[in-house]
Design an enzyme around this catalytic site. Structure first.
Site, PDB file in Angstrom:
ATOM      1  N   GLN A  80      -5.247  -3.947  -3.539  1.00 38.07           N
ATOM      2  CA  GLN A  80      -5.361  -3.307  -2.228  1.00 38.07           C
ATOM      3  C   GLN A  80      -4.273  -3.832  -1.284  1.00 38.07           C
ATOM      4  O   GLN A  80      -4.509  -4.723  -0.482  1.00 38.07           O
ATOM      5  CB  GLN A  80      -6.751  -3.622  -1.660  1.00 38.07           C
ATOM      6  CG  GLN A  80      -7.067  -2.984  -0.346  1.00 38.07           C
ATOM      7  CD  GLN A  80      -7.429  -1.537  -0.480  1.00 38.07           C
ATOM      8  OE1 GLN A  80      -8.422  -1.203  -1.101  1.00 38.07           O
ATOM      9  NE2 GLN A  80      -6.637  -0.667   0.102  1.00 38.07           N
ATOM     10  N   PHE A  81      -3.062  -3.268  -1.389  1.00 39.68           N
ATOM     11  CA  PHE A  81      -1.941  -3.763  -0.575  1.00 39.68           C
ATOM     12  C   PHE A  81      -2.183  -3.584   0.923  1.00 39.68           C
ATOM     13  O   PHE A  81      -1.615  -4.303   1.746  1.00 39.68           O
ATOM     14  CB  PHE A  81      -0.629  -3.092  -0.993  1.00 39.68           C
ATOM     15  CG  PHE A  81      -0.495  -1.650  -0.561  1.00 39.68           C
ATOM     16  CD1 PHE A  81       0.129  -1.328   0.635  1.00 39.68           C
ATOM     17  CD2 PHE A  81      -0.994  -0.625  -1.363  1.00 39.68           C
ATOM     18  CE1 PHE A  81       0.258   0.000   1.028  1.00 39.68           C
ATOM     19  CE2 PHE A  81      -0.868   0.702  -0.972  1.00 39.68           C
ATOM     20  CZ  PHE A  81      -0.242   1.014   0.223  1.00 39.68           C
ATOM     21  N   THR A  82      -3.071  -2.667   1.302  1.00 40.27           N
ATOM     22  CA  THR A  82      -3.307  -2.417   2.721  1.00 40.27           C
ATOM     23  C   THR A  82      -3.972  -3.602   3.429  1.00 40.27           C
ATOM     24  O   THR A  82      -4.008  -3.644   4.658  1.00 40.27           O
ATOM     25  CB  THR A  82      -4.162  -1.154   2.932  1.00 40.27           C
ATOM     26  OG1 THR A  82      -5.418  -1.331   2.273  1.00 40.27           O
ATOM     27  CG2 THR A  82      -3.463   0.079   2.390  1.00 40.27           C
TER      28      THR A  82
END
Length: 195
Positions: A80-82
């Site tokens: 989950q890069f966000t």
């Protein structure tokens, strides 16, 4: 590295209308990788996740006594890069997240290490880089944010941070008054309060 850890009774990941991963009771973990994260970070985060006591002891009913390994639970991880987005200007900025190529490698190492620290068959995964539908039933709800480096990821101008660190702490008049009143109250009552 950063993780959002949720205690779940079930969770699943669907890609293109097909369920690719599913777990029963355990942890749903969203994993964010920062641009300068290393294997030291993944080791720290793995240990935090696997040792987090979020489950009850069913024999005594006591809460916060068991970790996922104690209950033989499962772990579903989703990259989950966000989680490293800077949203201060409204539009998310992802410059603090690691680029896709090295992030994929480090995430793969993260999953492998989690399996080594627990049981490989208990560790499930989404599909890196895909558009995923994540479904879960959060028990509680119980959700925690874990960081491998605590507050080091917060952007602060170097000059402002060092100036703030070296500045003497000023105590307000109201804070000094409250402290004096508190001390007087303890003296009158003849008790010692823990600070």
């Amino acid at each position: 590295m950063r993780a959002i850890v949720q205690r779940v009774s079930s969770a699943s990941v669907t890609v293109d209308n097909e369920v690719i991963s599913r777990i029963g009771r355990g942890l749903m973990v969203l994993v964010g990788i920062g641009r300068d994260d290393t294997e030291t970070d993944l080791e720290s985060l793995n240990k935090q996740i696997l040792s987090l006591k979020v489950f009850s002891d069913e024999s005594s009913g006591a809460m916060w006594k068991k970790n996922v390994k104690d209950i033989d639970g499962e772990v579903l991880c989703v990259s989950q890069f966000t989680l490293f987005a800077n949203t201060s200007k409204g539009k998310p900025d992802f410059h603090r997240a690691m680029a896709s190529g090295p992030s994929r490698d480090l995430y793969g190492t993260f999953l492998k290490r989690m399996g080594e620290l627990y049981k490989p068959e208990k560790i499930k995964d989404g599909q890196f880089g895909a558009m995923m539908d994540v479904g879960l039933t959060n028990e509680g709800p119980v959700t925690f944010t874990l960081d491998s480096r605590k507050f080091e990821y917060i952007d602060q101008p170097a000059a402002a941070a060092s100036k703030k660190a070296s500045a003497p702490v000023k105590q307000s008049t109201s804070a000094r008054t409250a402290q004096t009143v508190g001390t007087s109250a303890r003296s009158v009552l003849g008790t010692e309060a823990e600070e």
